[in-house]
Design a protein around this motif. Structure first.
Motif, PDB file in Angstrom:
ATOM      1  N   VAL A  73      -0.103 -10.128  -5.888  1.00  0.00           N
ATOM      2  CA  VAL A  73      -0.034  -9.733  -4.483  1.00  0.00           C
ATOM      3  C   VAL A  73      -0.530  -8.293  -4.367  1.00  0.00           C
ATOM      4  N   PHE A  74      -1.392  -8.012  -3.394  1.00  0.00           N
ATOM      5  CA  PHE A  74      -1.937  -6.662  -3.256  1.00  0.00           C
ATOM      6  C   PHE A  74      -1.872  -6.224  -1.803  1.00  0.00           C
ATOM      7  N   GLY A  75      -1.951  -4.925  -1.598  1.00  0.00           N
ATOM      8  CA  GLY A  75      -1.975  -4.369  -0.258  1.00  0.00           C
ATOM      9  C   GLY A  75      -2.568  -2.975  -0.273  1.00  0.00           C
ATOM     10  N   CYS A  76      -3.286  -2.616   0.779  1.00  0.00           N
ATOM     11  CA  CYS A  76      -3.845  -1.272   0.905  1.00  0.00           C
ATOM     12  C   CYS A  76      -4.046  -0.978   2.389  1.00  0.00           C
ATOM     13  N   GLU A  77      -4.433   0.265   2.709  1.00  0.00           N
ATOM     14  CA  GLU A  77      -4.586   0.684   4.095  1.00  0.00           C
ATOM     15  C   GLU A  77      -5.934   1.364   4.298  1.00  0.00           C
ATOM     16  N   TRP A  78      -6.467   1.225   5.501  1.00  0.00           N
ATOM     17  CA  TRP A  78      -7.659   1.977   5.897  1.00  0.00           C
ATOM     18  C   TRP A  78      -7.320   2.777   7.141  1.00  0.00           C
ATOM     19  N   ASP A  79      -7.617   4.077   7.081  1.00  0.00           N
ATOM     20  CA  ASP A  79      -7.286   4.962   8.198  1.00  0.00           C
ATOM     21  C   ASP A  79      -8.435   5.160   9.170  1.00  0.00           C
ATOM     22  N   GLY A  80      -9.513   4.359   9.016  1.00  0.00           N
ATOM     23  CA  GLY A  80     -10.637   4.466   9.939  1.00  0.00           C
ATOM     24  C   GLY A  80     -11.605   5.575   9.591  1.00  0.00           C
TER      25      GLY A  80
END
Length: 468
Positions: free
Chosen positions: A423-430
């Motif tokens: 399971v993976f997760g990450c974020e993009w701040d634009g």
């Protein structure tokens, strides 16, 4: 009074039960000696610990809860060290039986809530003769039960490991109880065993680990609370794979509901490197376990004051030669032995997130092979970031998450990892890779899934709408 052949007299407290006459003096924990006299003649003497009153060499002193027992019953070689051994108390009964099988619990597991689990046991021959025959071990936990038939062939003092499978672990802490059934066993006093067990995830979970800090920095780990009440960490203990349990706190250290606490090798160095961490920081009273940063990784476990394991996690190296980057648990709501693994390299620009939500945490547990993004559309001013998460399919060992604009130009590489949790997760701040704000428009998130050989075996694409 008198004793018939084979009869026993039990002397306890401050009186002789058979006569009610007072027993003058007391038996010390050791060193001490006990003499048996008939009129003024010493018939027998037992000295234990470093005492001059004894027969031959003194018997050993024993810890609280055990007794000194003559082995075998009735044997006297006039040497206390040879005649007496530490053993469980058997008041009014033979010290040792010819055929005596003991059931002892193994290390308590940390089963996943509602899932099947196995409880280990050790069968020990405490008798004077070889124990041979069939034995049935039955165990129960809540409404679930299980049993196993075991063939035993053990010489005196030999033991055998086995385990009983149970259908599921209750949602709350429970006591597992077990017993052995054997027609050949002459002593039933040691035929039962019990173990307090807490399912996972429990009230406290290890949520982040820094095992390779910057040079001159401090190792640390973050503990998150899932409880609805404040939990005192007084008399809790912490261990690594060596099994040495180190005291966390003598008292005065607690964790608030839903909060975090950081346990650090050196709290001053931690505060120097993480001055904005909102969580309380403490050094374990019993010393630091030294987290292994080799490829094989290490284990971290937490034990409550009763000795029950509340948390146990394993990790392997995910950061390579990089220093100052932690590994983060993707969710505090999954079992600590989650089949797909728990850990990812922190994707935070700072390298870690002590005291605040993990950069790799997920809003939900995805299905294998899926990719999700939310909120979508997203506004950096309103939402901060768009969260991208998913789960690898069978046979996939790594992944790379990239953002492209509508013309196919790569804007940012968000996340890349091999051998981490499925399971993976990450974020993009634009923002683009250089830190500039990306304009309003449509962007394509491409997740490339990698096999063990390093090749891309599958790509998943999601359109993300950004507006400012």
């Amino acid at each position: 009074g008198s004793l018939s052949a084979g009869e026993r007299l039990l002397v306890c407290g401050s009186s002789v039960p058979a006569t009610g006459e007072p027993l003058l003096g007391s038996i010390e924990n050791g060193p001490d000696a006990v003499r048996l006299l008939v009129e003024s003649i010493t018939v027998d003497i037992v000295g234990y610990g470093d005492v001059p009153y004894r027969e031959g060499e003194p018997a050993p002193d024993v810890p609280a809860g055990l007794s000194l027992s003559r082995k075998p019953d009735g044997f006297d070689s006039d040497d206390n060290a040879s005649d007496f051994v530490p053993a469980g108390p058997t008041p009014g009964l033979p010290n040792f039986f010819d055929r005596d099988l003991e059931l002892a619990p193994g290390e308590a597991p940390l089963p996943c809530c509602g899932e099947p689990f196995a409880m280990g046991f050790r069968l020990v021959n405490r008798g004077l003769e070889r124990f041979t025959g069939g034995v049935v071990i039955s165990a129960s936990a809540g409404a679930g039960s299980g049993e196993i038939a075991v063939d035993v062939d053990l010489a005196p003092s030999e033991s055998k490991e086995t385990a009983v499978e149970l259908p599921y672990a209750p949602q709350e802490s429970f006591v597992l109880r077990a017993r052995i059934e054997s027609a050949a066993d002459e002593n039933v006093r040691n035929d039962t065993a019990s173990a307090p067990i807490g399912p996972s995830p429990g009230d406290l979970v290890v949520s982040e680990i820094m095992y390779r800090p910057m040079s001159g920095g401090s190792e640390w780990l973050e503990v998150a609370s899932r409880a609805a009440v404040e939990i005192s960490l007084a008399r809790w203990r912490l261990s690594d794979a060596t099994g040495t349990r180190r005291l966390v706190s003598e008292g005065g250290l607690s964790i608030e509901p839903g909060g975090h606490i950081v346990l650090a090798q050196d709290s001053a160095l931690f505060v120097r490197d993480h001055p904005l961490c909102p969580a309380r920081v403490a050094e374990p009273s019993g010393g630091w376990p030294w987290l292994n940063d080799g490829e094989e990784g290490d284990e971290v476990a937490l034990y409550d004051p009763a000795g029950r394991v509340v948390e146990r996690v394993r990790y392997t190296d995910l950061v390579g030669e990089e220093r100052g980057r932690s590994i983060e648990r993707f969710s505090t709501d999954v079992c600590s032995s989650f089949p797909g693994g728990l850990w990812h390299r922190s994707s935070s620009p700072a390298g870690s997130t002590p005291g605040v939500p993990n950069s790799t945490s997920l809003p939900a547990i995805p299905s294998p092979g899926t990719v999700e993004a939310a909120p979508n559309p997203f506004c950096p001013v309103r939402d901060g970031t768009v969260r991208i998460w998913g789960m690898t399919a069978a046979g996939e060992t790594g992944l790379l998450v990239r953002i492209f604009d509508i013309d196919g130009v790569e804007v940012e590489r968000l996340f890349g990892e091999e051998e981490g949790a499925r399971v993976f997760g990450c974020e993009w701040d634009g923002r683009a890779a250089g830190g500039t704000e990306s304009p309003t428009g449509l962007y394509i998130c491409v997740v490339e899934f990698i096999t063990r050989g390093g090749g891309v075996c599958r790509r998943e694409k999601r359109c993300i709408a950004l507006y400012r």
